[in-house]
Design a protein around this motif. Structure first.
Motif, PDB file in Angstrom:
ATOM      1  N   THR A  84       0.836  -1.194   0.000  1.00 45.52           N
ATOM      2  CA  THR A  84       0.000   0.000   0.000  1.00 45.52           C
ATOM      3  C   THR A  84       0.872   1.245   0.000  1.00 45.52           C
ATOM      4  OG1 THR A  84      -0.119   0.033   2.402  1.00 45.52           O
ATOM      5  CG2 THR A  84      -1.890  -1.107   1.257  1.00 45.52           C
ATOM      6  N   ARG A  99      -9.470   4.689  -3.242  1.00 43.57           N
ATOM      7  CA  ARG A  99      -8.510   3.598  -3.425  1.00 43.57           C
ATOM      8  C   ARG A  99      -8.340   3.335  -4.918  1.00 43.57           C
ATOM      9  NH1 ARG A  99      -9.807  -1.513  -0.110  1.00 43.57           N
ATOM     10  NH2 ARG A  99     -10.432  -2.142  -2.170  1.00 43.57           N
ATOM     11  N   VAL A 100      -7.109   3.092  -5.332  1.00 41.78           N
ATOM     12  CA  VAL A 100      -6.831   2.750  -6.726  1.00 41.78           C
ATOM     13  C   VAL A 100      -5.855   1.584  -6.737  1.00 41.78           C
ATOM     14  CG1 VAL A 100      -5.814   3.537  -8.902  1.00 41.78           C
ATOM     15  CG2 VAL A 100      -7.170   5.114  -7.525  1.00 41.78           C
ATOM     16  N   TRP A 101      -6.236   0.498  -7.385  1.00 41.25           N
ATOM     17  CA  TRP A 101      -5.325  -0.625  -7.561  1.00 41.25           C
ATOM     18  C   TRP A 101      -4.515  -0.382  -8.826  1.00 41.25           C
ATOM     19  CZ3 TRP A 101      -4.309  -4.315  -4.133  1.00 41.25           C
ATOM     20  CH2 TRP A 101      -5.238  -4.579  -3.134  1.00 41.25           C
ATOM     21  N   GLU A 102      -3.196  -0.550  -8.718  1.00 39.67           N
ATOM     22  CA  GLU A 102      -2.303  -0.444  -9.871  1.00 39.67           C
ATOM     23  C   GLU A 102      -1.420  -1.682  -9.895  1.00 39.67           C
ATOM     24  OE1 GLU A 102      -0.168   3.235  -9.703  1.00 39.67           O
ATOM     25  OE2 GLU A 102      -1.943   4.412 -10.173  1.00 39.67           O
ATOM     26  N   HIS A 103      -0.707  -1.858 -10.977  1.00 39.11           N
ATOM     27  CA  HIS A 103       0.185  -3.004 -11.101  1.00 39.11           C
ATOM     28  C   HIS A 103       1.510  -2.517 -11.668  1.00 39.11           C
ATOM     29  CE1 HIS A 103       1.646  -7.013 -12.119  1.00 39.11           C
ATOM     30  NE2 HIS A 103       0.669  -7.476 -11.347  1.00 39.11           N
ATOM     31  N   ASP A 104       2.616  -2.903 -11.015  1.00 36.66           N
ATOM     32  CA  ASP A 104       3.938  -2.559 -11.524  1.00 36.66           C
ATOM     33  C   ASP A 104       4.744  -3.847 -11.673  1.00 36.66           C
ATOM     34  OD1 ASP A 104       4.776  -3.227  -8.956  1.00 36.66           O
ATOM     35  OD2 ASP A 104       5.215  -1.177  -8.363  1.00 36.66           O
ATOM     36  N   PRO A 112       0.773  -6.153  -7.682  1.00 33.00           N
ATOM     37  CA  PRO A 112      -0.265  -5.158  -7.407  1.00 33.00           C
ATOM     38  C   PRO A 112       0.129  -4.191  -6.291  1.00 33.00           C
ATOM     39  CG  PRO A 112      -0.945  -7.322  -6.629  1.00 33.00           C
ATOM     40  CD  PRO A 112       0.361  -7.503  -7.325  1.00 33.00           C
ATOM     41  N   LEU A 163      -1.785  -0.987  -3.959  1.00 34.59           N
ATOM     42  CA  LEU A 163      -3.012  -0.275  -3.619  1.00 34.59           C
ATOM     43  C   LEU A 163      -2.634   1.137  -3.187  1.00 34.59           C
ATOM     44  CD1 LEU A 163      -6.045  -0.144  -3.128  1.00 34.59           C
ATOM     45  CD2 LEU A 163      -5.631  -1.090  -0.844  1.00 34.59           C
ATOM     46  N   LYS A 164      -3.046   2.131  -3.989  1.00 36.95           N
ATOM     47  CA  LYS A 164      -2.801   3.531  -3.623  1.00 36.95           C
ATOM     48  C   LYS A 164      -4.009   4.029  -2.853  1.00 36.95           C
ATOM     49  CE  LYS A 164       0.469   5.087  -7.028  1.00 36.95           C
ATOM     50  NZ  LYS A 164       0.805   6.118  -8.004  1.00 36.95           N
ATOM     51  N   TYR A 175      -5.738   7.268  -1.352  1.00 41.04           N
ATOM     52  CA  TYR A 175      -5.782   8.727  -1.382  1.00 41.04           C
ATOM     53  C   TYR A 175      -6.463   9.199  -0.103  1.00 41.04           C
ATOM     54  CZ  TYR A 175      -4.222   8.452  -6.151  1.00 41.04           C
ATOM     55  OH  TYR A 175      -3.463   8.206  -7.259  1.00 41.04           O
TER      56      TYR A 175
END
Length: 83
Positions: free
Chosen positions: A8, A56-61, A65, A67-68, A70
């Protein structure tokens, strides 16, 4: 299937980021070791100030995964002086 640890990242407003940089505060890894993701509406206290998770924003790098979270502007009734 193996599980990856929950990663997170707290995303603060520009004003709160400046406060964190000016103050010797370390953001603790609140959710390390937890299998349940934080929810919108949860509260986090950092350095005596309270932050509400607003989105909440799920991203993938490349590592998996992320979880950002805000957070809203800091609320610190105990840190505020009126007069």
């Amino acid at each position: 299937m193996s599980t990856t640890p929950l990663r997170t990242v707290l995303v603060f407003s520009a004003e709160d980021q400046a406060w964190i940089r000016r103050t010797p505060i370390t953001i603790p890894p609140f959710w390390d070791g937890h299998a349940v993701a934080p929810a919108k509406g949860d509260l986090v206290r950092v350095g005596g100030r309270q932050f509400l998770i607003r989105g909440r924003v799920w991203e993938h790098d490349a590592e998996g995964p992320v979880l950002k979270l805000y957070v809203g502007d800091a609320h610190a009734p105990s840190d505020t002086t009126f007069g």
